[in-house]
Design a protein around this motif. Structure first.
Motif, PDB file in Angstrom:
ATOM      1  N   ALA A  13       0.828  -1.209   0.000  1.00  0.00           N
ATOM      2  CA  ALA A  13       0.000   0.000   0.000  1.00  0.00           C
ATOM      3  C   ALA A  13       0.864   1.261   0.000  1.00  0.00           C
ATOM      4  N   GLU A  14       1.925   1.262   0.818  1.00  0.00           N
ATOM      5  CA  GLU A  14       2.810   2.426   0.860  1.00  0.00           C
ATOM      6  C   GLU A  14       3.546   2.610  -0.461  1.00  0.00           C
ATOM      7  N   THR A  15       3.917   1.487  -1.084  1.00  0.00           N
ATOM      8  CA  THR A  15       4.596   1.570  -2.381  1.00  0.00           C
ATOM      9  C   THR A  15       3.679   2.162  -3.443  1.00  0.00           C
ATOM     10  N   ASN A  16       2.407   1.771  -3.413  1.00  0.00           N
ATOM     11  CA  ASN A  16       1.441   2.302  -4.386  1.00  0.00           C
ATOM     12  C   ASN A  16       1.222   3.798  -4.181  1.00  0.00           C
ATOM     13  N   LYS A  17       1.207   4.244  -2.909  1.00  0.00           N
ATOM     14  CA  LYS A  17       1.021   5.664  -2.635  1.00  0.00           C
ATOM     15  C   LYS A  17       2.197   6.488  -3.156  1.00  0.00           C
ATOM     16  N   MET A  18       3.394   5.957  -2.922  1.00  0.00           N
ATOM     17  CA  MET A  18       4.587   6.675  -3.375  1.00  0.00           C
ATOM     18  C   MET A  18       4.660   6.734  -4.891  1.00  0.00           C
ATOM     19  N   SER A  19       4.177   5.692  -5.575  1.00  0.00           N
ATOM     20  CA  SER A  19       4.221   5.699  -7.037  1.00  0.00           C
ATOM     21  C   SER A  19       3.120   6.579  -7.611  1.00  0.00           C
TER      22      SER A  19
END
Length: 644
Positions: A638-644
């Motif tokens: 989830a955090e990776t998707n937000k950063m992308s």
């Protein structure tokens, strides 16, 4: 090899020479090991257990050199190290080994259960090796001896299956570890079997057998002592019935707990019907509904159709035939009694002949039950063994104990029952001992005959020129002539029948437990000797319990309750006592007493949990860690998707 694999062709097979060779080889290895230790050769300490030969493939005379090279090329594609040696036209060997990194990668694919640094059991992950390195443990200690050959076999066997079916490959087996076998020598100072070493070398299936036989033998001490007291003080049969209900129930429930401890430590406690299919399983390749991988599938309706329309009707016919044969023996005995009188030694002949024929019928029916179970096409090895044992136990109970039940409850002759039971038990134990000792002796004679017929077309000088490692060749040559070890079925069957003799009619056979105890003390060491010296080293099989044999022992436990209660109520004084208190329905007293004992058995079953508390905590801890890891993975995504 497959379950239908044929025995190897004629080879020089001399067990005595094999033992001498092993001892000499052991001394050489020990000397070499001491020399390396003194020289401080640290480079080979880690890699040696994995770089040495683990599996030997022997080719048939039919196989040409190009076939051998094709097999070698296929195996190398999996990262397995190979050495091909063509000693002569009749001797072609392919030696397999693997590096530690390759084995750890295969262990990851196989999803072996290993203990983590947190104390829980988790599926091995090659990307997180540090999680599985306990204090003082190196990477080379993660895998057990029994797991290494299986990892290699499982990855290469599907790829070379066509060469096996075409008859190019004669045999495939793991080599014995000469130094490790010294741990299994008979040591009078040792108070218990090295169960962990047995499991580490032979696998959990054989480890559980020796764990069970050791636990059962120690448990026999209690009925053996009670049998002496029963004989000396002529104990009341109601006490005898109550004792055996309590003893059999506690024994089986405590074994469940001990078995759960073994299977948890060995990483097999969560095995299920969705595990890897057995090698003889047939079906169509379809996507697995859970993993999505292409796996073999076979409609269960065809299996059930085979079971209920063919297998069990055939089993029923065999059971009826065994019962009829037991009754026919009484007719022959009655004719001998009428013709020669009660004092004639000929009265022993029908019982002896029946005991021998029982063993022959058991052997023949075992072949039939195996054939029927193969036709049913069960997916996993545990399912196959369970259905095979279920068929066999129905027949074995009738084959071995029907005559005793007939004497006890139809003829109601307790004197003849005691004579029949002890005579049959004595012959059964003698046949078991003869089988345990006779198999090694027959193997020696057969190998002597094979050596006499053996005509080697290649001289010793030519052999030495073609051999790169002479000790390895000698060990492979000798072990290729040993018999293959198929399963623990014969061993469990002997113990199960013996258990029936001990408990079913304990009221009239107080010394049966003593005979079983003495027999088992020696039999367990004979079994270990045969595994180490008479048989090839088997590929390890995973098992979480003793399977259908647990149900067989529990069935005999319930039957012993009913049979001993029945013997109790055949006593004239007991009949008179209950006829006085219940003159209208004296049989009701039998039902009441039998139900009280069944209730006692049920209470003991509920009080003793089948898994120790530390095992339950370990399983819950593993589930918690898995759920926490999954949460962390979802959070990271989830955090990776937000950063992308």
């Amino acid at each position: 090899m497959s379950e239908d694999a044929k025995s190897p062709g004629p080879r020089t097979r001399n067990i005595i020479e094999n033992q001498l060779f092993r001892r000499q080889r052991s001394l050489k290895l020990e000397a070499l090991q001491r020399q390396r230790t003194l020289q401080g050769d640290d480079d080979t300490d880690v890699d040696e257990p994995f770089d040495k030969t683990q599996i030997v493939i022997i080719f048939t005379e039919k196989a040409k050199l190009r076939h051998c090279q094709d097999v070698e090329k296929i195996i190398k594609e999996f990262g397995i190290q190979t050495t091909l040696e063509t000693v002569g036209k009749t001797e072609k060997y392919l030696y397999l080994s693997a590096s530690l990194d390759t084995l750890l990668r295969l262990a990851d694919v196989a999803e072996l259960e290993k203990k983590t640094t947190t104390g829980s059991m988790q599926k091995f992950n090659n990307g997180c090796i540090s999680d599985f390195l306990l204090p003082g443990m190196g990477k080379d200690q993660i895998l057990r001896y029994c797991e290494i050959p299986v990892l290699i076999k499982d990855v290469i066997k599907p790829a070379i299956k066509s060469y096996i079916q075409k008859g190019y490959i004669e045999d495939m087996f793991p080599l014995h570890d000469i130094l490790y076998l010294d741990r299994f020598n008979w040591n009078l100072k040792r108070s218990h079997l090295p169960i962990e070493d047995i499991r580490n070398y032979f696998g959990s299936s054989i480890g559980l057998y020796f764990g069970f036989i050791e636990f059962y033998t120690k448990a026999l001490i209690f009925p053996a002592v009670f049998g002496i007291l029963q004989y000396l003080f002529d104990l009341n049969l109601s006490i005898v019935c109550s004792f055996y209900v309590v003893w059999t129930t506690i024994f089986l429930e405590l074994w469940k707990r001990k078995c759960a401890g073994y299977s948890y430590r060995w990483g097999t406690i969560e095995m299920s019907s969705l595990d890897k299919p057995r090698s003889a399983y047939q079906g169509q390749l379809k996507p697995d509904p859970i993993t999505g991988k292409m796996t073999l599938h076979y409609p269960m309706r065809y299996t059930y159709l085979q079971m209920y329309c063919i297998s069990y009707p055939v089993v029923l016919v065999c059971v009826v035939a065994a019962g009829w044969f037991a009754l026919y023996q009484f007719q022959i005995e009655a004719e001998v009694l009428a013709d020669f009188g009660a004092d004639s030694w000929l009265l022993y002949v029908p019982v002896i002949v029946q005991s021998i024929l029982i063993a022959i019928f058991s052997w023949a029916y075992e072949k039939l039950a195996t054939f029927l179970t193969k036709l049913e096409n069960h997916r996993t090895r545990s399912q196959y063994d369970r259905h095979r044992v279920n068929k066999l136990m129905l027949f074995e109970i009738v084959n071995n104990f029907f005559s005793q039940f007939y004497i006890a409850f139809v003829l109601q002759d307790l004197k003849q029952l005691k004579y029949q039971l002890m005579m049959q038990l004595l012959i059964f134990q003698l046949l078991c001992i003869a089988q345990e000792i006779g198999i090694p002796l027959m193997a020696v004679l057969r190998q002597k005959y094979a050596k006499f017929r053996h005509r080697d077309t290649v001289t010793e000088e030519e052999k030495l020129d073609n051999i790169s490692d002479q000790p390895r060749y000698e060990q492979s040559f000798y072990e290729s002539g040993l018999d293959a070890y198929h399963s623990t079925y014969e061993d469990y069957l002997q113990v199960c029948i013996q258990f029936g003799f001990v408990v079913l009619f304990a009221a009239v056979a107080p010394f049966a437990a003593i005979g079983a105890l003495i027999n088992n003390v020696f039999a367990v060491h004979i079994d270990m000797f045969k595994l180490c010296n008479i048989f090839k080293r088997p590929f390890a099989r995973r098992a979480k319990n003793i399977g259908a044999w647990q149900l067989a022992f529990e069935l005999l436990s319930v039957m012993s309750l009913l049979s001993n209660c029945g013997l109790l109520f055949l006593q004239p004084n007991v009949k008179e006592f209950f006829s006085h208190w219940l003159p209208t329905v004296p049989e009701l007293s039998f039902v009441i007493f039998e139900h009280l004992l069944l209730g006692l058995k049920f209470v003991i079953h509920k009080v003793i949990h089948e898994r120790p508390r530390w095992v339950r905590i370990g399983l819950l801890k593993a589930d918690f860690e898995t759920s926490q890891a999954l949460k962390q993975l979802k959070k990271f995504k989830a955090e990776t998707n937000k950063m992308s």
